[in-house]
Scaffold this active site. Structure first.
Site, PDB file in Angstrom:
ATOM      1  N   SER A 135      -1.604 -16.544  33.343  1.00 55.77           N
ATOM      2  CA  SER A 135      -0.676 -17.282  32.537  1.00 55.77           C
ATOM      3  C   SER A 135       0.635 -17.562  33.159  1.00 55.77           C
ATOM      4  CB  SER A 135      -0.519 -16.409  31.066  1.00 55.77           C
ATOM      5  OG  SER A 135       0.450 -17.018  30.095  1.00 55.77           O
ATOM      6  N   LYS A 161      -2.822 -21.438  33.172  1.00 64.30           N
ATOM      7  CA  LYS A 161      -2.075 -22.014  31.916  1.00 64.30           C
ATOM      8  C   LYS A 161      -0.509 -21.648  32.131  1.00 64.30           C
ATOM      9  CE  LYS A 161      -1.234 -18.724  27.845  1.00 64.30           C
ATOM     10  NZ  LYS A 161      -1.925 -17.825  27.111  1.00 64.30           N
ATOM     11  N   LYS A 163       3.142 -22.121  30.181  1.00 64.87           N
ATOM     12  CA  LYS A 163       3.939 -22.006  29.001  1.00 64.87           C
ATOM     13  C   LYS A 163       4.573 -23.262  28.717  1.00 64.87           C
ATOM     14  CE  LYS A 163       2.689 -17.803  27.614  1.00 64.87           C
ATOM     15  NZ  LYS A 163       2.181 -17.468  26.118  1.00 64.87           N
ATOM     16  N   ASP A 188       0.241 -23.444  26.656  1.00 60.25           N
ATOM     17  CA  ASP A 188       0.426 -22.565  25.485  1.00 60.25           C
ATOM     18  C   ASP A 188       2.026 -22.921  24.921  1.00 60.25           C
ATOM     19  OD1 ASP A 188       0.381 -20.521  23.524  1.00 60.25           O
ATOM     20  OD2 ASP A 188      -0.093 -18.785  25.244  1.00 60.25           O
ATOM     21  N   GLU A 213      -2.756 -24.371  23.561  1.00 58.78           N
ATOM     22  CA  GLU A 213      -2.723 -23.327  22.655  1.00 58.78           C
ATOM     23  C   GLU A 213      -1.713 -23.181  21.618  1.00 58.78           C
ATOM     24  OE1 GLU A 213      -3.347 -19.862  25.375  1.00 58.78           O
ATOM     25  OE2 GLU A 213      -2.924 -18.512  23.641  1.00 58.78           O
ATOM     26  N   ASP A 238      -4.221 -18.897  18.968  1.00 63.23           N
ATOM     27  CA  ASP A 238      -3.966 -17.445  19.435  1.00 63.23           C
ATOM     28  C   ASP A 238      -3.276 -16.916  18.107  1.00 63.23           C
ATOM     29  OD1 ASP A 238      -2.600 -15.111  20.263  1.00 63.23           O
ATOM     30  OD2 ASP A 238      -1.836 -16.170  22.299  1.00 63.23           O
ATOM     31  N   LYS A 262      -7.333 -11.599  21.013  1.00 62.71           N
ATOM     32  CA  LYS A 262      -6.714 -10.415  21.595  1.00 62.71           C
ATOM     33  C   LYS A 262      -7.026  -9.146  20.776  1.00 62.71           C
ATOM     34  CE  LYS A 262      -2.657 -13.212  23.427  1.00 62.71           C
ATOM     35  NZ  LYS A 262      -1.378 -13.592  23.100  1.00 62.71           N
ATOM     36  N   GLY A 290      -3.828 -12.203  26.940  1.00 58.27           N
ATOM     37  CA  GLY A 290      -3.050 -10.896  27.447  1.00 58.27           C
ATOM     38  C   GLY A 290      -1.943 -10.976  26.790  1.00 58.27           C
TER      39      GLY A 290
HETATM   40  O1  OSB Z   1       0.722 -16.300  23.971  1.00 63.55           O
HETATM   41  O2  OSB Z   1      -0.665 -15.562  25.193  1.00 63.55           O
HETATM   42  C1  OSB Z   1       0.441 -15.456  24.863  1.00 63.55           C
HETATM   43  C2  OSB Z   1       2.400 -12.947  26.525  1.00 63.55           C
HETATM   44  C3  OSB Z   1       3.153 -12.358  25.756  1.00 63.55           C
HETATM   45  C4  OSB Z   1       3.002 -12.504  24.434  1.00 63.55           C
HETATM   46  C5  OSB Z   1       2.081 -13.734  24.083  1.00 63.55           C
HETATM   47  C6  OSB Z   1       1.057 -14.300  25.146  1.00 63.55           C
HETATM   48  C7  OSB Z   1       1.414 -13.890  26.524  1.00 63.55           C
HETATM   49  C8  OSB Z   1       0.983 -14.436  27.641  1.00 63.55           C
HETATM   50  C9  OSB Z   1       0.738 -13.440  28.974  1.00 63.55           C
HETATM   51  O3  OSB Z   1       0.369 -15.475  27.635  1.00 63.55           O
HETATM   52  C10 OSB Z   1      -0.664 -13.242  29.158  1.00 63.55           C
HETATM   53  C11 OSB Z   1      -0.571 -12.200  30.285  1.00 63.55           C
HETATM   54  O4  OSB Z   1      -0.564 -12.366  31.328  1.00 63.55           O
HETATM   55  O5  OSB Z   1      -0.747 -11.050  29.972  1.00 63.55           O
HETATM   56 MG    MG Z   2      -0.888 -17.644  23.626  1.00 62.78          MG
END
Ligand code: OSB
Ligand code: MG
Length: 368
Positions: A135, A161, A163, A188, A213, A238, A262, A290
Site C-alpha cells: 500500500s 495499491k 492511495k 484506495d 477500495e 474496507d 482487518k 494492514g
Molecule cells: O485503508 O488500508 C487502509 C493504513 C492505515 C489506515 C488504513 C489503511 C492503511 C493502509 C496501509 O493502507 C496498509 C499497510 O501497509 O499496513
Molecule cells: Mg483501505
C-alpha cells in the site's frame, strides 16, 4: 485456560517514511501491545487503532480506556475453553472492535502456544506461503510515485495499491498505467469521495484496476451499491465492514465484490473467520488489510491470511518497509516472488523482543 493478567504497553515507533492518505499523514505510530498471561505463558496482541479517529471512530486513547475499564474486567480470572469464548464475553460492549481484537488475538496466540501448534493451524489455515502486495501513500509528484512503485515491484510484490484523493487520482493512475501497463494495480480512497463524484469514479474503469477500495463514506453501504451498479471495476469495502452483518448486507445488496478483512476492524480472529467463511460461501474473495502494524500485529495478519479464501494479495509486507527495527524476531521478510513464508513455530510464530519493546514503551499498565 485461566486468564490471569493483562499487561498493556504503549510503544512509539517512527515510520521509515511518512504515510499519507486522504485522511491524514502518519509519521510515528502509537501502538498498544497486549500481553495476556494464561496458564503460565504469554499471548501477544496488537491494537490497530490509529493516533486519531480519522479511519475509524477509535484511537489509541479510547482503546486503552475501553480495554482497562470494560474489557479486562469482563475477562479477568475467567476460565475459558478456547479463545473462541472471548468474543461472547466482550460483545456487550458496543463497537470498539479494535480494543476487543487487541486482547482477543492475544488469547488466540496463548491458546496456540498452550497447544504447542502454530496459530495459523489452530484457526484452520491452509496456506504455507501468502501472496503480498504493498500500500503506497500519496506522493508529492507523479515521478516520485512511479519511482516508488518501481522499487516495490523490484522487491517482488505481486500487486500495488495506491492511495488516492480528489485531485490526486486520475493522473496518478494514468501515469502508472503508462509506466507499468501490466501490473496488478488497485486504488484506495479511504472514503474521500461522494456519490456526486460518480462521473470521476467511472473514469477509473478505463484503467483495468483490480478493484477500487472504499470510495465513499466509512459507513455508507447504500452509496456503494449505487457506485458498484455503475462501474465495471469491482468495489472493495474496507471501512464499511465492521461486523458479520455489515458483510452480509454488503454482499446481498451488491455494495462490493471484494472485501478487505482487518482483524482490528472486525473485533478479532473469531469474527474475521466468520466473515471469511461468509464471503467464501458467496464466492467473494477477501484479502488481509494492514494498519501499519508492528511485528506483533503483522504476525497475527500472516496467520489470518493462511485461511483459504484469502486468495488475493494483501497489504501485509516486510517489516523493513515500515521500521528501522521491528519488535519481533525474526522480522517479517518477503521472498523475491512477493510472498511471506509462514512459520511453523507455536502461536504467532515470531518472538516479541522484550528488550526492544521495553526500550520504546512510554506507558504500561499491569492489570490483574
Ligand atoms: O485503508 O488500508 C487502509 C493504513 C492505515 C489506515 C488504513 C489503511 C492503511 C493502509 C496501509 O493502507 C496498509 C499497510 O501497509 O499496513
Ligand atoms: Mg483501505
Amino acid at each position: 485456560m485461566r486468564i490471569q493478567s493483562l499487561t498493556l504497553r504503549e510503544i512509539h515507533l517512527k515510520l521509515i517514511a511518512p504515510f499519507e492518505t486522504s485522511m491524514d499523514r502518519v509519521t510515528e505510530r502509537r501502538i498498544i501491545l497486549a500481553e495476556v498471561r494464561i496458564d503460565g505463558l504469554s499471548g501477544w496482541g496488537e491494537c490497530t487503532a490509529g493516533e486519531s479517529p480519522f479511519y475509524s471512530p477509535e484511537d489509541t486513547e479510547t482503546a486503552w480506556h475501553i480495554l482497562k475499564k470494560y474489557l479486562w474486567p469482563a475477562l479477568k480470572g475467567r476460565e475459558i475453553n478456547s479463545a473462541a469464548d472471548v468474543w461472547p464475553l466482550l460483545e456487550h460492549v458496543r463497537g470498539h472492535n479494535m480494543a476487543k481484537a487487541t486482547v482477543e488475538t492475544a488469547i488466540w496466540d496463548a491458546e496456540a502456544k498452550l497447544k504447542n501448534i502454530p496459530l495459523w493451524k489452530l484457526i484452520g489455515g491452509e496456506r504455507t506461503e501468502i501472496p503480498c502486495g504493498v500500500s503506497i501513500g500519496i506522493k508529492d509528484s507523479l515521478d516520485e510515485l512511479s519511482a516508488t512503485v518501481k522499487k516495490e515491484l523490484g522487491a517482488g510484490y505481486q500487486r500495488v495499491k495506491i492511495k488516492i484523493k480528489p485531485g490526486k487520482d486520475i493522473q496518478s493512475v494514468q501515469r502508472l498505467r503508462q509506466d507499468f501497463p501490466r501490473i496488478k494495480l488497485t486504488v484506495d480512497a479511504n472514503s474521500a469521495y461522494r456519490l456526486d463524484d460518480l462521473p470521476l469514479l467511472k473514469q477509473l474503469d478505463a484503467f483495468y484496476l483490480m478493484m477500487i477500495e472504499q470510495p465513499l463514506g466509512w459507513d455508507d453501504l447504500f452509496g456503494h451499491v449505487q457506485v458498484q451498479k455503475e462501474l465495471q471495476t469491482p468495489i472493495c469495502l474496507d471501512e464499511c465492514i465492521h461486523t458479520y452483518e455489515q458483510a452480509e448486507a454488503a454482499i446481498s445488496l451488491g455494495a462490493c465484490k471484494i472485501i478487505n478483512v482487518k482483524l482490528g476492524r472486525v473485533g478479532g480472529l473469531l469474527q474475521a473467520k466468520r466473515i471469511h467463511d461468509l464471503c467464501q460461501r458467496h464466492n467473494v474473495p477477501v484479502w488481509c488489510g494492514g494498519m501499519l502494524e508492528s511485528g506483533i500485529g503483522r504476525a497475527q495478519n500472516i496467520a489470518m491470511s493462511t485461511l483459504p479464501n484469502f486468495s488475493l494479495p494483501g497489504d501485509v509486507s516486510a517489516s523493513a518497509r515500515y521500521w528501522q527495527e521491528d519488535v519481533i524476531t525474526p522480522e517479517v521478510t518477503v521472498t523475491p516472488q512477493g510472498t511471506i513464508k509462514v512459520l511453523d513455530s507455536p502461536g504467532i510464530g515470531f518472538l516479541p523482543r522484550a528488550d526492544r519493546i521495553s526500550s520504546i514503551t512510554v506507558r504500561q499498565d499491569h492489570l490483574t
